[in-house]
Design an enzyme around this catalytic site. Structure first.
Site, mmCIF file in Angstrom:
data_model
loop_
_atom_site.group_PDB
_atom_site.id
_atom_site.type_symbol
_atom_site.label_atom_id
_atom_site.label_comp_id
_atom_site.label_asym_id
_atom_site.label_seq_id
_atom_site.Cartn_x
_atom_site.Cartn_y
_atom_site.Cartn_z
ATOM 1 N N TRP A 133 0.786 -1.223 0.000
ATOM 2 C CA TRP A 133 0.000 0.000 0.000
ATOM 3 C C TRP A 133 0.824 1.283 0.000
ATOM 4 C CZ3 TRP A 133 2.102 2.154 4.173
ATOM 5 C CH2 TRP A 133 2.515 1.309 5.221
ATOM 6 N N ALA A 159 -2.828 -4.334 -2.111
ATOM 7 C CA ALA A 159 -3.118 -4.303 -0.678
ATOM 8 C C ALA A 159 -4.547 -3.824 -0.477
ATOM 9 C CB ALA A 159 -2.139 -3.364 0.029
ATOM 10 N N SER A 160 -5.220 -4.410 0.501
ATOM 11 C CA SER A 160 -6.644 -4.129 0.665
ATOM 12 C C SER A 160 -6.924 -2.665 0.974
ATOM 13 C CB SER A 160 -7.229 -5.019 1.769
ATOM 14 O OG SER A 160 -6.592 -4.762 3.010
ATOM 15 N N GLU A 231 10.787 -8.077 -3.867
ATOM 16 C CA GLU A 231 11.363 -6.824 -3.357
ATOM 17 C C GLU A 231 10.792 -6.640 -1.961
ATOM 18 O OE1 GLU A 231 11.815 -3.659 -1.776
ATOM 19 O OE2 GLU A 231 10.293 -2.841 -3.105
ATOM 20 N N LEU A 232 11.651 -6.877 -0.960
ATOM 21 C CA LEU A 232 11.170 -6.992 0.413
ATOM 22 C C LEU A 232 11.645 -5.821 1.279
ATOM 23 C CD1 LEU A 232 11.769 -10.837 0.660
ATOM 24 C CD2 LEU A 232 9.763 -9.603 -0.208
ATOM 25 N N CYS A 265 10.371 1.294 1.742
ATOM 26 C CA CYS A 265 11.300 0.192 1.984
ATOM 27 C C CYS A 265 12.748 0.647 1.872
ATOM 28 C CB CYS A 265 11.028 -0.956 1.018
ATOM 29 S SG CYS A 265 11.026 -0.463 -0.721
#
Length: 458
Positions: A133, A159-160, A231-232, A265
């Site tokens: 998100w 994403a919700s 991609e974390l 990130c």
């Protein structure tokens, strides 16, 4: 029927309710995407490029609407949303301009016979894109643009909390002339998502999210022998070395920690400061962080908006509290105001050591961790003392020395020297270790989900 509710994190008011799709409905969207792919793949790269250019222009034409939607759904500053849309448009422009060259057939000489060989980059099918998100338009766009150019179709599970942004992006792509079924947006739960990964018409899976989510999705995809790009998260270290220009370091450290309300990130999270400049940097940095104006994300004077949700607020608060309980010292912030909305103040923690969330984990919010280093060598060691490896930064007047440290010693995928930034269309984006694998942007993303085909001619 289960529903998803989107909530404005600044006002706590409900925006919209969406029905969750059944597995049958989601599979029908996937089948439709695959059928559209079978036609799309017949176009040349040059024939695909105008579609991408048109989408980029349509995003620019609707920038105000999209920025407002993202602000309502996630609390990002309205001005940051406008920058995000321009980046997305630039990605489509870059891909349209460079894709035909990057993906063109390559002539090679066969090494054993000296005869002619061709390497061809061919599309593989539907790519399943699972996105977070924090950048509601950019995250799906960086997957979509490269795969459309490669000739693939794309199914997005967003994403919700930013469901509306994902659906609006698809509408604008269709308005731009993209075949209606080639880009699908599905509203599903996690169990359905896992089953969709296993569907034979899904040929690749890409996810941006936490390392925990990456491990799960990567494992599910590996069971089905599906290629993944992950991609974390990260807890990027920015080094303030002994010869750093403090004014520059403070300017970009504040920017790097608070960009997108601290929910990026690849933002600056750990600030590793050498002994010689420790007091000078920390005093100046804390002074700037104290002066940050937190407020309504639609207000041009606001420098920090709310976190994306109440859940995110609670997570950040718990991480700060746990770090303090283990010995971290709050230099500013740390106390959330009594007000409506998921607002968390600009916070600086010192005396941060291993075993604390502020040292070990990713704090996805406006919280800076100060880590003391004896000298430059110690700073580099501490920077790499992390399970993550997405980005990082170096503040150092000697640019060539900083370049050598970045190239030879920094164990991350991206390093900024005397600056801060999130992404650039012409530079590869991605990390190592628990920050994932694979690359996007810079032409690299266009080759992640293609069949690199070797053709041997007689």
């Amino acid at each position: 029927m289960p529903t998803i509710k989107t909530i404005n994190p600044a006002t706590e008011k409900t925006i919209q309710n969406y029905d969750v799709m059944t597995e049958k409905q989601a599979t029908e969207r996937l089948d439709a995407c695959h059928s559209a792919f079978l036609q799309w793949r017949k176009l040349t790269h040059q024939e695909r490029a105008p579609y991408l250019r048109k989408i980029g222009q349509t995003l620019r034409d609707n920038a105000d609407e999209l920025a407002a939607l993202m602000t309502n759904e996630t609390g990002k500053l309205l001005k940051d949303g406008l920058v995000e849309i321009e980046l997305c448009a630039a990605i489509f422009d870059y891909t349209a301009e460079n894709g035909p060259r990057i993906l063109a057939d390559e002539e090679r000489e066969q090494g054993l016979t000296g005869k002619r060989g061709i390497v061809s980059y061919q599309p593989i099918g539907v790519v399943y894109s699972i996105q977070p998100w924090n950048f509601p338009i950019y995250q799906p766009v960086r997957v979509l643009a490269s795969n459309l150019m490669a000739g693939n179709g794309c199914v997005l599970k967003h994403a919700s909390i930013c469901t509306g942004s994902g659906l609006r992006l698809r509408e604008l792509c269709i308005e731009s002339g993209l075949p209606e079924d080639l880009f699908q947006v599905i509203v599903i739960d996690h169990d359905t998502s896992d089953r969709l990964i296993a569907h034979p018409k899904v040929r690749g899976v890409t996810l941006t999210g936490s390392d925990g989510a990456g491990k799960h999705v990567g494992a599910v995809a590996a069971t089905e022998l599906k290629k993944t790009v992950l991609e974390l998260g990260s807890n990027d270290a920015y080094l303030v070395l002994e010869d750093a220009d403090i004014e520059t370091a403070v300017k970009f450290s504040v920017m790097g920690r608070l960009y997108n309300n601290g929910q990026t990130c690849v933002s600056a999270k750990r600030f590793i400061v050498t002994d010689k400049v420790y007091d000078t940097f920390v005093d100046a940095f804390v002074t700037k962080m104290k002066d940050i104006v937190m407020g309504d994300p639609t207000d041009q004077d606001s420098q920090l908006g709310p976190l994306s949700s109440q859940d995110q607020f609670e997570t950040v608060k718990e991480q700060v509290d746990a770090s303090v309980a283990k010995g971290a010292k709050i230099l500013c912030g740390g106390d959330a105001p009594e007000r409506t909305g998921a607002y968390y103040p600009a916070t600086v923690l010192a005396d941060v050591t291993p075993g604390m969330p502020a040292y070990d984990d990713e704090i996805f919010g406006p919280v800076a961790s100060i880590i003391f280093a004896k000298d430059d060598e110690d700073a580099m060691r501490l920077a790499n003392d992390s399970r993550y490896g997405l980005g990082g930064g170096i503040f150092c007047k000697d640019e060539e020395r900083a370049l050598k440290l970045a190239r030879d010693h920094f164990d991350t995928g991206m390093i900024r020297i005397n600056s801060f930034g999130a992404a650039d269309p012409n530079m590869p984006f991605g990390g190592v270790k628990n920050s994932g694998y694979g690359r996007e942007h810079g032409g690299f993303g266009m080759k992640e989900f293609v069949n690199v085909k070797s053709i041997f001619l007689p």
